[in-house]
Design a protein around this motif. Structure first.
Motif, PDB file in Angstrom:
ATOM      1  N   TYR A 182       0.727  -1.181   0.071  1.00 47.68           N
ATOM      2  CA  TYR A 182       0.018   0.157   0.029  1.00 47.68           C
ATOM      3  C   TYR A 182       1.029   1.231  -0.161  1.00 47.68           C
ATOM      4  CZ  TYR A 182      -4.876   1.487   0.457  1.00 47.68           C
ATOM      5  OH  TYR A 182      -6.144   1.782   0.134  1.00 47.68           O
ATOM      6  N   GLU A 183       1.846   1.167   0.942  1.00 51.21           N
ATOM      7  CA  GLU A 183       2.768   2.311   0.864  1.00 51.21           C
ATOM      8  C   GLU A 183       3.466   2.513  -0.374  1.00 51.21           C
ATOM      9  OE1 GLU A 183       5.288   1.645   4.112  1.00 51.21           O
ATOM     10  OE2 GLU A 183       4.059   2.513   5.549  1.00 51.21           O
ATOM     11  N   ALA A 184       4.255   1.241  -1.232  1.00 56.65           N
ATOM     12  CA  ALA A 184       4.277   1.680  -2.240  1.00 56.65           C
ATOM     13  C   ALA A 184       3.807   2.119  -3.468  1.00 56.65           C
ATOM     14  CB  ALA A 184       5.202   0.418  -2.901  1.00 56.65           C
ATOM     15  N   ALA A 185       2.308   2.258  -3.457  1.00 57.61           N
ATOM     16  CA  ALA A 185       1.505   2.626  -4.448  1.00 57.61           C
ATOM     17  C   ALA A 185       1.364   3.758  -4.087  1.00 57.61           C
ATOM     18  CB  ALA A 185       0.089   1.610  -4.274  1.00 57.61           C
ATOM     19  N   GLU A 186       1.242   4.217  -2.794  1.00 56.55           N
ATOM     20  CA  GLU A 186       1.187   5.752  -2.333  1.00 56.55           C
ATOM     21  C   GLU A 186       2.323   6.386  -2.821  1.00 56.55           C
ATOM     22  OE1 GLU A 186       0.487   5.721   2.011  1.00 56.55           O
ATOM     23  OE2 GLU A 186      -1.693   5.851   1.585  1.00 56.55           O
ATOM     24  N   ILE A 187       3.633   5.937  -2.756  1.00 54.57           N
ATOM     25  CA  ILE A 187       4.859   6.737  -3.116  1.00 54.57           C
ATOM     26  C   ILE A 187       4.891   6.894  -4.546  1.00 54.57           C
ATOM     27  CG2 ILE A 187       7.215   6.538  -3.178  1.00 54.57           C
ATOM     28  CD1 ILE A 187       7.137   5.193  -0.387  1.00 54.57           C
ATOM     29  N   ASP A 188       4.201   5.956  -5.426  1.00 52.72           N
ATOM     30  CA  ASP A 188       4.236   5.876  -6.634  1.00 52.72           C
ATOM     31  C   ASP A 188       3.281   6.777  -7.323  1.00 52.72           C
ATOM     32  OD1 ASP A 188       6.348   4.168  -6.914  1.00 52.72           O
ATOM     33  OD2 ASP A 188       5.093   2.330  -7.275  1.00 52.72           O
ATOM     34  N   GLY A 189       2.259   7.512  -6.439  1.00 52.25           N
ATOM     35  CA  GLY A 189       1.219   8.584  -6.772  1.00 52.25           C
ATOM     36  C   GLY A 189       0.099   7.900  -7.196  1.00 52.25           C
ATOM     37  N   ALA A 190      -0.286   6.771  -6.734  1.00 48.89           N
ATOM     38  CA  ALA A 190      -1.705   6.024  -6.984  1.00 48.89           C
ATOM     39  C   ALA A 190      -2.596   6.761  -6.232  1.00 48.89           C
ATOM     40  CB  ALA A 190      -1.448   4.329  -6.725  1.00 48.89           C
ATOM     41  N   SER A 191      -3.799   6.902  -7.068  1.00 52.97           N
ATOM     42  CA  SER A 191      -4.809   7.468  -6.279  1.00 52.97           C
ATOM     43  C   SER A 191      -5.598   6.567  -5.402  1.00 52.97           C
ATOM     44  CB  SER A 191      -5.834   8.212  -7.103  1.00 52.97           C
ATOM     45  OG  SER A 191      -6.479   7.112  -8.004  1.00 52.97           O
ATOM     46  N   ILE A 192      -6.670   6.968  -4.670  1.00 52.48           N
ATOM     47  CA  ILE A 192      -7.388   6.083  -3.718  1.00 52.48           C
ATOM     48  C   ILE A 192      -8.183   5.151  -4.749  1.00 52.48           C
ATOM     49  CG2 ILE A 192      -9.181   7.862  -3.593  1.00 52.48           C
ATOM     50  CD1 ILE A 192     -10.014   6.534  -0.765  1.00 52.48           C
ATOM     51  N   VAL A 197      -8.886  -0.174  -6.857  1.00 48.12           N
ATOM     52  CA  VAL A 197      -9.192  -1.315  -8.030  1.00 48.12           C
ATOM     53  C   VAL A 197      -7.882  -2.110  -8.195  1.00 48.12           C
ATOM     54  CG1 VAL A 197      -9.304  -1.450 -10.450  1.00 48.12           C
ATOM     55  CG2 VAL A 197     -10.658   0.598  -9.225  1.00 48.12           C
ATOM     56  N   HIS A 198      -6.782  -1.717  -7.892  1.00 49.54           N
ATOM     57  CA  HIS A 198      -5.715  -2.657  -8.264  1.00 49.54           C
ATOM     58  C   HIS A 198      -5.009  -3.326  -7.099  1.00 49.54           C
ATOM     59  CE1 HIS A 198      -5.555  -1.357 -12.522  1.00 49.54           C
ATOM     60  NE2 HIS A 198      -5.564  -0.072 -11.921  1.00 49.54           N
ATOM     61  N   ILE A 199      -5.293  -2.829  -5.848  1.00 49.16           N
ATOM     62  CA  ILE A 199      -4.928  -3.692  -4.699  1.00 49.16           C
ATOM     63  C   ILE A 199      -5.879  -4.146  -3.663  1.00 49.16           C
ATOM     64  CG2 ILE A 199      -3.316  -3.235  -2.657  1.00 49.16           C
ATOM     65  CD1 ILE A 199      -1.972  -1.100  -4.319  1.00 49.16           C
ATOM     66  N   VAL A 200      -6.808  -3.210  -3.415  1.00 50.41           N
ATOM     67  CA  VAL A 200      -7.817  -3.640  -2.228  1.00 50.41           C
ATOM     68  C   VAL A 200      -8.984  -4.787  -2.998  1.00 50.41           C
ATOM     69  CG1 VAL A 200      -9.774  -2.695  -0.954  1.00 50.41           C
ATOM     70  CG2 VAL A 200      -7.679  -1.578  -1.158  1.00 50.41           C
ATOM     71  N   LEU A 201      -9.455  -4.429  -4.152  1.00 49.78           N
ATOM     72  CA  LEU A 201     -10.497  -5.222  -4.553  1.00 49.78           C
ATOM     73  C   LEU A 201      -9.841  -6.786  -4.916  1.00 49.78           C
ATOM     74  CD1 LEU A 201     -12.529  -3.261  -6.926  1.00 49.78           C
ATOM     75  CD2 LEU A 201     -13.238  -3.970  -4.721  1.00 49.78           C
TER      76      LEU A 201
END
Length: 277
Positions: A182-192, A197-201
């Motif tokens: 999750y933190e890597a996605a935030e650092i890469d600028g992924a929106s909520i 869509v790509h991690i949580v679901l």
């Protein structure tokens, strides 16, 4: 501890035997014209109760309504706890507060909640919901008296009352999500939205499938909402299999026919369980 375990096992086995006897009694009664006052006056009628059940106009209406409730429930309510769980999980502050707030409707006794919602859905111009829509320039609606509105209106109540517990299940599942991912996605600028869509679901997929099955099985057994709010109306718009069983057995006193309905419901639920295994 061993004695407690043995005692618990015996109690569970005894409870299972009670259920089996009740199911067997229902099967036997479904082939009878039942007299509860004097069992000796009950007579065998063969498949007559099942013939009457299938010929009853409420049979098709009840099962069609269950199908419509199921479809509308997936559209209206299935994704609500998923979205709320993701939003609560994203919160940095007051997460515990909102977790409790969203769960509160689940602890309100269903009858009390339905009585409050009946006031909210009052068809009078002064009703709470009609007052709100009037402020938007919309004419007052017959929320529980209009066949086109009654099913969505009931499903809104069911979603409100049940999504809190389901949300907590999703939240618990999200705690197993690797924080590093999750933190890597935030650092890469992924929106909520992208994280959802790509991690949580993908992470929630198996849990969502199980809860979907539970939701469908529950919708076949809708009872208290039609009983309190509509009595199966308007017309037959909210007749359901369990509510029809209740009317046949407890209001009409036709216990043999009600037993046939209960056997069909049991068979339907068992078939659904087998299909989902």
């Amino acid at each position: 501890q061993a004695e407690d375990g043995i005692r618990d096992a015996q109690e569970s086995r005894g409870l299972g035997d009670v259920y089996k006897r009740q199911i067997l009694n229902s099967v036997v009664m479904s082939f009878q014209s039942v007299n509860l006052v004097d069992a000796s006056r009950s007579t065998w009628v063969g498949l007559r109760n099942y013939e009457r059940m299938f010929a009853d106009p409420t049979f098709a209406a009840s099962w069609i309504n269950s199908l419509e409730f199921t479809i509308l429930s997936i559209i209206i309510g299935f994704f609500v706890p998923v979205v709320v769980a993701v939003l609560v999980n994203e919160m940095r502050y007051a997460r515990g507060f909102f977790r409790v707030v969203y769960f509160l409707p689940s602890v309100i006794p269903p009858l009390i909640g339905l009585l409050v919602w009946r006031l909210i859905y009052s068809p009078n111009p002064g009703g709470l919901l009609n007052s709100l829509v009037a402020a938007l320039g919309i004419a007052p609606q017959q929320w529980l008296q209009n066949p086109a509105l009654v099913k969505p209106s009931i499903l809104v109540i069911m979603t409100w009352g049940g999504f809190g517990g389901t949300m907590l299940i999703y939240l618990a599942t999200l705690q197993d999500l690797p924080v590093e991912l999750y933190e890597a996605a935030e650092i890469d600028g992924a929106s909520i939205w992208q994280r959802g869509v790509h991690i949580v679901l993908p992470h929630l997929r198996s849990t969502m499938l199980v809860l979907l099955i539970v939701q469908v099985l529950g919708l076949v057994q809708i009872f208290i909402e039609p009983l309190v709010l509509t009595q199966g109306g308007p017309g037959q718009a909210t007749m359901t299999p369990v509510f029809t069983l209740y009317r046949k057995g407890f209001l009409n006193g036709d216990y043999g026919l009600a037993a046939a309905w209960s056997c069909l419901l049991y068979t339907s639920d068992a078939a659904d369980d087998l299909l989902c295994v």
